[in-house]
Enzyme design. Structure first.
Site, PDB file in Angstrom:
ATOM      1  N   GLY A 288       0.824  -1.197   0.000  1.00 33.78           N
ATOM      2  CA  GLY A 288       0.000   0.000   0.000  1.00 33.78           C
ATOM      3  C   GLY A 288       0.854   1.241   0.000  1.00 33.78           C
ATOM      4  O   GLY A 288       2.027   1.218  -0.359  1.00 33.78           O
ATOM      5  N   HIS A 289       0.252   2.343   0.464  1.00 28.99           N
ATOM      6  CA  HIS A 289       0.940   3.631   0.460  1.00 28.99           C
ATOM      7  C   HIS A 289       1.275   4.110   1.860  1.00 28.99           C
ATOM      8  O   HIS A 289       1.601   5.274   2.057  1.00 28.99           O
ATOM      9  CB  HIS A 289       0.088   4.684  -0.254  1.00 28.99           C
ATOM     10  CG  HIS A 289      -0.063   4.425  -1.725  1.00 28.99           C
ATOM     11  ND1 HIS A 289      -0.781   5.262  -2.562  1.00 28.99           N
ATOM     12  CD2 HIS A 289       0.409   3.431  -2.522  1.00 28.99           C
ATOM     13  CE1 HIS A 289      -0.745   4.786  -3.803  1.00 28.99           C
ATOM     14  NE2 HIS A 289      -0.035   3.669  -3.792  1.00 28.99           N
ATOM     15  N   GLY A 290       1.174   3.223   2.859  1.00 29.02           N
ATOM     16  CA  GLY A 290       1.561   3.573   4.210  1.00 29.02           C
ATOM     17  C   GLY A 290       0.444   4.184   5.023  1.00 29.02           C
ATOM     18  O   GLY A 290      -0.740   4.088   4.699  1.00 29.02           O
TER      19      GLY A 290
END
EC number: 3.2.1.15
Length: 446
Positions: A288-290
């Protein structure tokens, strides 16, 4: 006389103990969320936290004992076919109406498969209701079913003291939306898709032990709500699924998210405008993007978030680790933020602040220094963060030239490149950057 002295001494000790304990118990339970500017790692408040934990255990026990007396309303008794192919929406609506109108009841979804079109479970309801989801709910995948509301699949709104649980699965069946996303198909126009599960305008809400997967867009959203506890969620979608945030928090205050595993195609947790006193603990994130605060200030809007704490996370293989992202030209603030006790593994941007975000597809980007306003970022602490970066730059603060980031503290940071080489830190326009303990890498420009 000796007996009198002994009694006076004992009474004095009792009074001191009572005052100490009472003062401790009167502490605001949300103070542990705010940033403490002491260099000590210990947040304090141990006595209150232990008391709060014991109180929660007592409440859980009372809830368990009371559950046996609640009326059970089974969706199968209201006509659900439970074969996964026939629309069961009407049966769920009828069962919900019974639970909401009567109170003291549990909406029971057994271990079967149910196909559902968009549904709104609305309140206000009579007190003490629960939703026990043990089966699998699968979203209808025909976009025409969402013509009346293209933004939502399952919604709970305007409900107090709601408890949702059960170990079941909510499957957003999002493949058709992903394939028609402008991020996957450049010929398609960019438009929003449904959020799988939304809690809107709820108060004293508990959501735990659910699996949420393959959302059309966002998996679960908490908006305009207050006093929320979330735990034991497993959120999952392919890494290339667009805009599939795991847990999204907007205009919600006093929310605790804990013990959850999230892997999607976008942010594991996203915290946006109007959110206050948000705490996330024991989070596993990847892919994911964190974990992100923002984006904030889109369309020159004024956005405010404060009192955000991420304490205990394992983040692996993500585009970002812990991120604060604001649009150029916005206004407002992001303040009193703390990221602590975090392990990074092969994360491209482990620690990042981007105060100059701009989507070139939507509008031309401003030149550095030309911005007339910005979402101001201040009082941010990064503490006890270690692991590996997939890029050479492990710490990046890209702040506004006219509205620099203020009071950024790095404490006990140890980040290296994935191959073992030293990582870099780039810091632009940071006012009052401080270091405590071992910090690596450090900014060359301060």
């Amino acid at each position: 006389m000796a007996l009198l002295k002994h009694l006076l001494f004992s009474f004095t000790i009792f009074i001191i103990s009572f005052v100490f304990c009472y003062g401790s118990l009167q502490e605001d339970p949300l103070t542990s969320i705010y940033v403490h500017h002491s260099p000590s790692v210990d947040d304090g408040g141990t006595l209150f936290k232990n008391f709060n934990k014991q109180s929660a255990n007592v409440l859980s026990l009372n809830r368990f004992e009371k559950r046996g007396s609640l009326k059970k309303v089974n969706v199968n008794d209201y006509g659900a076919k439970r074969n996964g192919d026939t629309d069961d929406s009407e049966a769920f609506k009828k069962a919900w109406d019974e639970v909401c109108d009567s109170g003291e009841a549990i909406l029971v979804v057994p271990k079967d498969n149910y196909l559902l079109k968009p549904i709104r479970f609305s309140g206000p309801c009579k007190p003490n209701i629960e939703v026990q989801i043990s089966g699998t709910l699968e979203a209808a995948d025909d976009p025409s079913d969402y013509d009346e509301d293209s933004r939502h699949w399952l919604v709970f709104d305007k409900i107090k003291n709601l408890y949702v649980y059960g170990g079941g699965t909510l499957d957003g069946n999002g493949k058709v939306w992903w394939e028609n996303s402008c991020k996957k198909n450049k010929k398609q126009p960019c438009k929003d898709a449904p959020t799988a599960l939304t809690f809107d305008s709820c108060e004293d809400l508990t959501v735990e032990n659910l699996n949420i997967e393959n959302a059309q867009q966002i998996h679960v959203s908490f908006q305009d709500s207050e006093n929320v506890k979330v735990s034991g969620l497993n959120v999952n979608a392919p890494e290339d699924s667009p805009n599939t945030d795991g847990i999204h928090v907007t205009k919600t205050k006093n929310i605790q998210i804990s013990d959850s595993v999230i892997g999607t195609g976008d942010d594991c947790i996203s915290i946006v405008h109007g959110s206050k006193n948000v705490e996330a603990t024991n989070i596993t994130c990847g892919p994911g993007h964190g974990i992100s605060i923002g984006s904030l200030g889109a369309g020159k809007s004024k956005d405010v978030v404060s009192g955000i704490k991420v304490n205990g996370a394992k983040i692996f293989g993500t585009k970002n680790g812990v991120r604060i992202k604001t649009w150029q030209g916005g206004s407002g603030s992001a303040s009193d933020i703390k990221f602590q006790n975090i392990e990074m593994n092969n994360v491209t941007n482990p620690i990042i602040i981007n105060q100059n975000y701009c989507d070139k597809k939507k509008r031309p980007c401003q030149k550095a220094g030309s911005e007339k306003s910005a979402v101001e970022i201040k009082n941010v602490v990064y503490e006890n963060i270690s692991g590996t970066s997939a890029s050479e730059v492990a710490v990046k603060f890209d702040c506004s030239e006219k509205f620099p980031c203020q009071k950024i503290k790095l404490q006990n940071i140890d980040l290296a490149c994935e191959g073992g080489d030293d990582a870099e830190a780039l810091c632009n326009n940071v006012d009052k950057l401080s270091y405590i303990g071992h910090v690596k890498p450090r900014c060359s420009k301060e």
